[in-house]
Design an enzyme around this catalytic site. Structure first.
Site, PDB file in Angstrom:
ATOM      1  N   CYS A  93       0.605  68.550  18.321  1.00 14.63           N
ATOM      2  CA  CYS A  93      -0.964  68.008  19.603  1.00 14.63           C
ATOM      3  C   CYS A  93      -0.559  68.332  21.304  1.00 14.63           C
ATOM      4  O   CYS A  93       0.604  67.694  21.163  1.00 14.63           O
ATOM      5  CB  CYS A  93      -1.215  66.538  19.305  1.00 14.63           C
ATOM      6  SG  CYS A  93      -2.377  66.583  20.463  1.00 14.63           S
ATOM      7  N   CYS A 102      -0.116  59.107  18.814  1.00 15.56           N
ATOM      8  CA  CYS A 102       0.765  59.697  17.556  1.00 15.56           C
ATOM      9  C   CYS A 102       2.555  59.183  19.009  1.00 15.56           C
ATOM     10  O   CYS A 102       2.838  60.736  18.705  1.00 15.56           O
ATOM     11  CB  CYS A 102       0.318  60.539  17.616  1.00 15.56           C
ATOM     12  SG  CYS A 102      -1.363  61.035  16.879  1.00 15.56           S
ATOM     13  N   CYS A 194      -7.553  67.493  18.911  1.00 14.27           N
ATOM     14  CA  CYS A 194      -6.428  65.582  17.993  1.00 14.27           C
ATOM     15  C   CYS A 194      -6.622  66.014  16.547  1.00 14.27           C
ATOM     16  O   CYS A 194      -7.591  66.630  16.170  1.00 14.27           O
ATOM     17  CB  CYS A 194      -7.921  65.000  18.649  1.00 14.27           C
ATOM     18  SG  CYS A 194      -7.140  63.408  18.028  1.00 14.27           S
ATOM     19  N   GLN A 325     -10.367  50.791   5.185  1.00  8.95           N
ATOM     20  CA  GLN A 325      -8.412  51.335   5.659  1.00  8.95           C
ATOM     21  C   GLN A 325      -8.848  52.412   6.383  1.00  8.95           C
ATOM     22  O   GLN A 325      -9.063  53.333   6.112  1.00  8.95           O
ATOM     23  CB  GLN A 325      -7.626  51.132   5.011  1.00  8.95           C
ATOM     24  CG  GLN A 325      -7.340  49.438   4.272  1.00  8.95           C
ATOM     25  CD  GLN A 325      -6.150  49.364   5.201  1.00  8.95           C
ATOM     26  OE1 GLN A 325      -5.789  49.700   5.795  1.00  8.95           O
ATOM     27  NE2 GLN A 325      -5.936  47.575   4.777  1.00  8.95           N
ATOM     28  N   TYR A 354      -7.883  36.280   3.150  1.00  9.18           N
ATOM     29  CA  TYR A 354      -8.744  37.696   4.313  1.00  9.18           C
ATOM     30  C   TYR A 354      -9.295  38.755   3.727  1.00  9.18           C
ATOM     31  O   TYR A 354      -8.195  40.136   4.009  1.00  9.18           O
ATOM     32  CB  TYR A 354      -6.585  37.734   5.426  1.00  9.18           C
ATOM     33  CG  TYR A 354      -6.289  36.443   6.006  1.00  9.18           C
ATOM     34  CD1 TYR A 354      -7.103  35.898   7.114  1.00  9.18           C
ATOM     35  CD2 TYR A 354      -5.671  35.774   4.636  1.00  9.18           C
ATOM     36  CE1 TYR A 354      -6.092  34.859   7.593  1.00  9.18           C
ATOM     37  CE2 TYR A 354      -4.637  34.247   5.761  1.00  9.18           C
ATOM     38  CZ  TYR A 354      -5.279  34.249   7.163  1.00  9.18           C
ATOM     39  OH  TYR A 354      -4.783  33.396   7.820  1.00  9.18           O
ATOM     40  N   GLU A 375     -12.913  35.013   3.425  1.00 10.11           N
ATOM     41  CA  GLU A 375     -12.704  36.177   5.429  1.00 10.11           C
ATOM     42  C   GLU A 375     -13.552  35.411   5.956  1.00 10.11           C
ATOM     43  O   GLU A 375     -15.094  34.618   5.885  1.00 10.11           O
ATOM     44  CB  GLU A 375     -13.442  37.438   4.747  1.00 10.11           C
ATOM     45  CG  GLU A 375     -12.889  38.243   6.116  1.00 10.11           C
ATOM     46  CD  GLU A 375     -12.373  38.399   7.032  1.00 10.11           C
ATOM     47  OE1 GLU A 375     -12.521  38.660   8.565  1.00 10.11           O
ATOM     48  OE2 GLU A 375     -11.222  38.822   6.713  1.00 10.11           O
ATOM     49  N   ASP A 424      -3.590  39.508   2.491  1.00 10.66           N
ATOM     50  CA  ASP A 424      -3.874  40.585   3.861  1.00 10.66           C
ATOM     51  C   ASP A 424      -4.011  40.094   4.896  1.00 10.66           C
ATOM     52  O   ASP A 424      -4.749  40.705   5.463  1.00 10.66           O
ATOM     53  CB  ASP A 424      -4.025  41.730   2.476  1.00 10.66           C
ATOM     54  CG  ASP A 424      -4.448  42.590   3.632  1.00 10.66           C
ATOM     55  OD1 ASP A 424      -3.188  42.529   4.721  1.00 10.66           O
ATOM     56  OD2 ASP A 424      -5.006  44.440   3.372  1.00 10.66           O
ATOM     57  N   CYS A 451       0.637  44.225   8.077  1.00 12.33           N
ATOM     58  CA  CYS A 451       1.039  45.871   8.744  1.00 12.33           C
ATOM     59  C   CYS A 451       1.031  45.438   9.594  1.00 12.33           C
ATOM     60  O   CYS A 451       1.866  46.222  10.599  1.00 12.33           O
ATOM     61  CB  CYS A 451      -0.863  45.711   9.201  1.00 12.33           C
ATOM     62  SG  CYS A 451      -1.402  45.028  10.136  1.00 12.33           S
TER      63      CYS A 451
END
Length: 493
Positions: A93, A102, A194, A325, A354, A375, A424, A451
């Site tokens: 890019c 990124c 992008c 996701q 979650y 949740e 999660d 994550c």
């Protein structure tokens, strides 16, 4: 070896616009970059002092300008390279070095995977201080560009200008549609390209930028809160459906309808064209009414949930407020790992904490006796219940509540003691009360999807008294970034 592009050095920092005659920063010469660090930075050492460097990769030898000094470390930027690392690759890019989206484009993908896996090991060793088995090789992504199914672009009347543009003395169009420059809240990089979402997304963004370039479409000023155009959201699905959401700060009906009609005419393949009027101080619209201008009020995502020869595809309705996701292909790989770790036989009572919109819960439901999802976002639970009906799944229950308030002895007594818990949580990890309840839950297995290996390691340290880490599987959901997803299987001691 490819040649270093000067644009790579244009990393935004507080000193770019300060004349050097007024500021004389510390510069360390010929410093070797030794490792990758947090937040996409790299690590070097000078006189036993750690330096976090923003635009270098392990193996580089560079002169480093110090941009920040803390008690235990420095922050810096490489301003001249003497040797380029063999771990480098040429960024695809043209905006690399300005756009912060990124940060690892200049690092070869195999080395990205290496350092992501090391990030998990380091977190478990240094933060969790727990025993764990050999970490399984990270699952890389087949697509390392154009893998995202959602992008949020910001409109701004404060386009980011490079130091060269400022010094030229020319007048520039200050409108911008793109991403916020890291470290600023009111400056936006006007994207020319992008590589994150694909060809249709690119064409839509460029068309909207050109169509709104005249004075009928004032861009948002985040400081003074005025202007019409606020954000452009583009969502796609793996079966080729597309949602476009135009968010306006000020309602200018005639101009808005003209724009939306132009988008609809130019891109008849758009499945869902929507708009929202948001006069608030922030861009979130979960509490606002979103209007469907043309097409459906949702798109459909599909995921193969089969475990053998029989195909079993799940469908998910994704609305403008739905969480899903952002890498559909890798989400499938992630959920397969979670399901495999759970080792379900059809007799288990499963809790999915979650649960979001219930994607993991529904993915494992046909291999379980019952799945209970929790949740705190009510809209997400509404989506989960709708998706259960859509897929004709009847052995799930979903509840909207704060996890630390609902997940207690009474809840377990009412819904049955869990055999397996899948959790999660968000990046911050679980509330300590929730972790303590996991310890006393009696579940034979806990599958922890995260994550953020750092917060995961912190939680695992608390669980260690009752549960042993028996499997660790990193998954790369976000190529070209430092982020890594990680799945851990814990078995009751």
């Amino acid at each position: 070896m490819w040649q270093m592009d000067e644009a790579i050095l244009r990393i935004p920092n507080p000193y770019l616009r300060i004349p050097m005659s007024k500021y004389k920063p510390t510069v360390f010469e010929k410093v070797e970059i030794t490792a990758a660090a947090a937040e996409g930075k790299s690590l070097a050492r000078v006189d036993n002092r750690v330096i976090f460097v923003s635009n270098a990769v392990p193996g580089d030898v560079a002169d480093i300008r110090i941009t920040g000094k803390k008690k235990k470390f420095f922050e810096g930027t490489a301003i001249h390279f003497h040797t380029l690392s063999d771990k480098r690759t040429k960024p695809e890019c043209k905006h690399f070095g300005l756009c912060g989206g990124c940060k690892w484009q200049h690092l070869d993908y195999q080395w990205q995977l290496h350092y992501k896996q090391q990030q998990v090991i380091d977190a478990f060793t240094r933060i969790g201080k727990i025993k764990f088995p050999e970490v399984m090789p990270i699952l890389g992504s087949k697509e390392i560009y154009n893998y995202r199914n959602r992008l949020d672009f910001s409109f701004s009347d404060k386009k980011w200008l490079t130091i060269e543009e400022i010094q030229s003395g020319k007048d520039f169009d200050r409108k911008a549609l793109g991403f916020h420059i890291p470290g600023t809240f009111d400056k936006v990089l006007d994207l020319e390209e992008c590589r994150l979402q694909g060809e249709l997304s690119e064409r839509i963004r460029k068309f909207v930028r050109e169509f709104t370039s005249d004075e009928d479409y004032p861009y948002f000023n985040i400081r003074d809160h005025h202007g019409m155009m606020r954000t452009l959201v583009i969502r796609t699905s793996s079966i080729g459906e597309t949602m476009v959401i135009v968010q306006c700060f000020e309602e200018r009906k005639e101009a808005r309808e003209k724009l939306l009609n132009a988008i609809a005419e130019k891109f008849p393949e758009i499945t869902s064209l929507m708009y929202v009027i948001n006069p608030k101080g922030n861009d979130t619209f979960n509490d606002l009414e979103i209007h469907c201008f043309k097409g459906r009020d949702h798109i459909v995502e599909s995921m193969d949930a089969s475990t053998g020869a029989q195909r079993d595809a799940l469908r998910f309705k994704v609305g403008p407020k739905s969480f899903y996701q952002t890498n559909s292909a890798q989400a499938f790989e992630l959920y397969k790992v979670a399901r495999d770790f759970a080792g379900l036989t059809g007799t288990e009572n499963v809790y999915d904490l979650y649960t979001g919109t219930g994607t993991i819960a529904l993915f494992v439901a046909r291999q379980a006796k019952k799945v209970v999802g929790v949740e705190w976002i009510e809209a997400a639970i509404a989506d989960a219940k709708e998706n259960a009906k859509l897929n004709n799944i009847h052995n799930t229950e979903f509840f909207a509540a704060d996890m630390k308030d609902i997940f207690d002895d009474d809840f377990i007594s009412k819904h049955g003691r869990p055999d397996v818990i899948i959790t999660d949580p968000p990046r911050v990890g679980m509330h300590e009360d929730v972790v303590r309840k996991l310890v006393s839950s009696g579940a034979k297995k806990i599958v922890y999807v995260s994550c953020n290996p750092a917060s995961q390691a912190r939680d695992l340290a608390i669980l260690d008294s009752a549960y042993e880490v028996t499997k660790v599987q990193p998954v790369d959901m976000f190529p070209q970034t430092h982020h890594v997803e990680n799945v851990v299987l814990l078995t009751k001691r």
